[in-house]
Write an enzyme that holds these catalytic residues in place. Structure first.
Site, PDB file in Angstrom:
ATOM      1  CB  SER A  21      -0.655  -0.196   1.419  1.00  0.00           C
ATOM      2  OG  SER A  21      -1.618   0.799   1.198  1.00  0.00           O
ATOM      3  CE  LYS A  45      -1.194   7.217   0.359  1.00  0.00           C
ATOM      4  NZ  LYS A  45      -0.260   6.828   1.073  1.00  0.00           N
ATOM      5  N   GLY A  72       1.203  11.260   4.365  1.00  0.00           N
ATOM      6  CA  GLY A  72      -0.056  11.917   4.945  1.00  0.00           C
ATOM      7  C   GLY A  72      -1.658  11.533   4.606  1.00  0.00           C
ATOM      8  CG  LEU A  73      -2.922   7.898   5.568  1.00  0.00           C
ATOM      9  CD1 LEU A  73      -3.877   7.768   6.729  1.00  0.00           C
ATOM     10  CD2 LEU A  73      -3.096   7.019   5.050  1.00  0.00           C
ATOM     11  CG  ASN A 127      -2.710   2.228   7.534  1.00  0.00           C
ATOM     12  OD1 ASN A 127      -1.632   2.094   8.588  1.00  0.00           O
ATOM     13  ND2 ASN A 127      -1.920   3.295   6.561  1.00  0.00           N
ATOM     14  CB  CYS A 130      -0.677   5.348   8.821  1.00  0.00           C
ATOM     15  SG  CYS A 130       0.326   7.272   8.298  1.00  0.00           S
ATOM     16  CE  LYS A 165       1.877  -1.837   5.623  1.00  0.00           C
ATOM     17  NZ  LYS A 165       1.856  -1.369   4.034  1.00  0.00           N
ATOM     18  CB  THR A 193       7.153   3.703   7.167  1.00  0.00           C
ATOM     19  OG1 THR A 193       6.360   4.406   7.725  1.00  0.00           O
ATOM     20  CG2 THR A 193       7.058   3.221   6.059  1.00  0.00           C
ATOM     21  N   GLY A 265       7.364  -2.952  -1.878  1.00  0.00           N
ATOM     22  CA  GLY A 265       7.267  -1.630  -1.454  1.00  0.00           C
ATOM     23  C   GLY A 265       7.879  -0.179  -2.933  1.00  0.00           C
TER      24      GLY A 265
HETATM   25  C1  SIN Z   1       1.572   8.053   4.353  1.00  0.00           C
HETATM   26  O1  SIN Z   1       0.793   8.051   3.456  1.00  0.00           O
HETATM   27  O2  SIN Z   1       1.962   8.448   5.052  1.00  0.00           O
HETATM   28  C2  SIN Z   1       2.029   6.629   4.119  1.00  0.00           C
HETATM   29  C3  SIN Z   1       0.838   5.301   4.479  1.00  0.00           C
HETATM   30  C4  SIN Z   1       1.120   5.007   5.774  1.00  0.00           C
HETATM   31  O3  SIN Z   1       2.387   4.679   6.046  1.00  0.00           O
HETATM   32  O4  SIN Z   1       0.728   3.549   6.342  1.00  0.00           O
END
Ligand code: SIN
Length: 303
Positions: A21, A45, A72-73, A127, A130, A165, A193, A265
């Site tokens: 994702s 995403k 930031g999604l 998720n 994040c 996740k 991450t 990824g």
């Molecule tokens: C993000 O969009 O900031 C990353 C998404 C994630 O780490 O789940």
């Protein structure tokens, strides 16, 4: 040719490779480079109830062996995903996993209800990890009680397989994995991450506008592999492993540690053809080692 099929959590994938994702949007760009039907699955995403523009720039930078992001999604919101992205994705013979993210606990229930009956969705990836949003995100995935509460909200709202996740930014990932298993998760995916940062020495300020970001890429692989290994011993539900997988050997390590499938990824950013190349490499390795089915190696390195 070896059998690359893998079955878990009610899913039957033609091979264990899914895109991670946040690394290929909703598949439109990758589809210009290869047939997405080659993939075991595509994990889209992180999708929220409302559209999001994400964090201000700079929000991405390359690091030694990795990539730091604070996106930031950013996403078009669940209604647009259902109306515009799902019809595109339904063209392909691959498992579509929708990653859902919320700012409040109830967002997850609403998202699961909206997506439950949408044709072509194979599973939801919840998720709770994040690291780049102020409300929700990783904060939901670092406490076993909250992680369990969100899992059971989603579990009750959908009949789709529920994959949770997990965040590596915890003292003990096994504790969170056990909590979501008890709350009804069908599988866990790990790791999201690792929280990091960079400083611009000329400006003497943090490089990312958000100050911190999530680290992905090969620098992460030993940590991710260790967590998959430990989680395999802690829970009975299947694991989707990820974190720095760049080639077939990396993917095999995750499966030998106990992953039933894996996601790639950051690798696709420097090599957009990483997925088909990894699949070819897996096939070659299995044939060369006389392994008829990839599912036979899941957890085989566990002593
Ligand atoms: C993000 O969009 O900031 C990353 C998404 C994630 O780490 O789940």
């Amino acid at each position: 040719m070896a059998d690359l099929g893998t079955a878990f959590a009610g899913l039957q994938l033609k091979n264990p490779l899914l895109t991670a994702s946040g690394t290929c949007g909703y598949g439109r760009e990758l589809a210009q480079l290869f047939d997405l039907s080659l993939l075991g699955g595509i994990c889209v995403k992180g999708t929220t109830l409302e559209p999001r523009l994400g964090n201000p720039p700079p929000r991405i930078m390359e690091t030694a062996g990795g990539l730091l992001n604070s996106v930031g999604l950013q996403n078009p919101g669940v209604e647009k995903v259902i109306e515009e992205e799902m019809p595109f994705l339904r063209q392909f013979d691959t498992a579509v996993v929708v990653n859902i993210a919320g700012h409040q606990e109830d967002d997850y229930r609403l998202l699961a209800e909206k997506l439950d009956a949408v044709p072509g969705i194979a599973a939801l990836e919840v998720n709770i990890s994040c690291p780049n949003v102020k409300n929700g995100g990783m904060a939901f995935g670092t406490q076993p009680e909250t992680a369990a509460r969100i899992t059971s909200l989603v579990r009750r709202a959908t009949s789709l397989p529920v994959i949770v996740k997990l965040s590596p930014n915890v003292t003990d990932i096994c504790e969170i994995a056990k909590a979501v298993e008890a709350a009804g998760a069908d599988a866990v995916s790990l790791i999201n991450t690792l929280l990091g940062m960079a400083i611009d020495v000329e400006k003497q300020r943090p490089f990312l506008a958000n100050i911190t970001g999530g680290l992905s890429g090969p620098a992460l692989k030993p940590v991710a592999l260790r967590m998959v290994w430990q989680t395999y011993r802690a829970v009975s539900i299947p694991i989707i492993g990820m974190g720095g997988i760049c080639n077939a050997k990396d993917a095999l390590e995750f499966m030998l540690a106990g992953a039933s499938a894996f996601q790639i990824g950051a690798a696709a950013f420097h090599n957009p053809l990483a997925a088909p190349e990894i699949l070819a490499g897996l096939d070659q390795w299995l044939d060369g080692h006389g392994v008829a089915k990839i599912s036979d190696i899941i957890g085989a390195a566990q002593c």
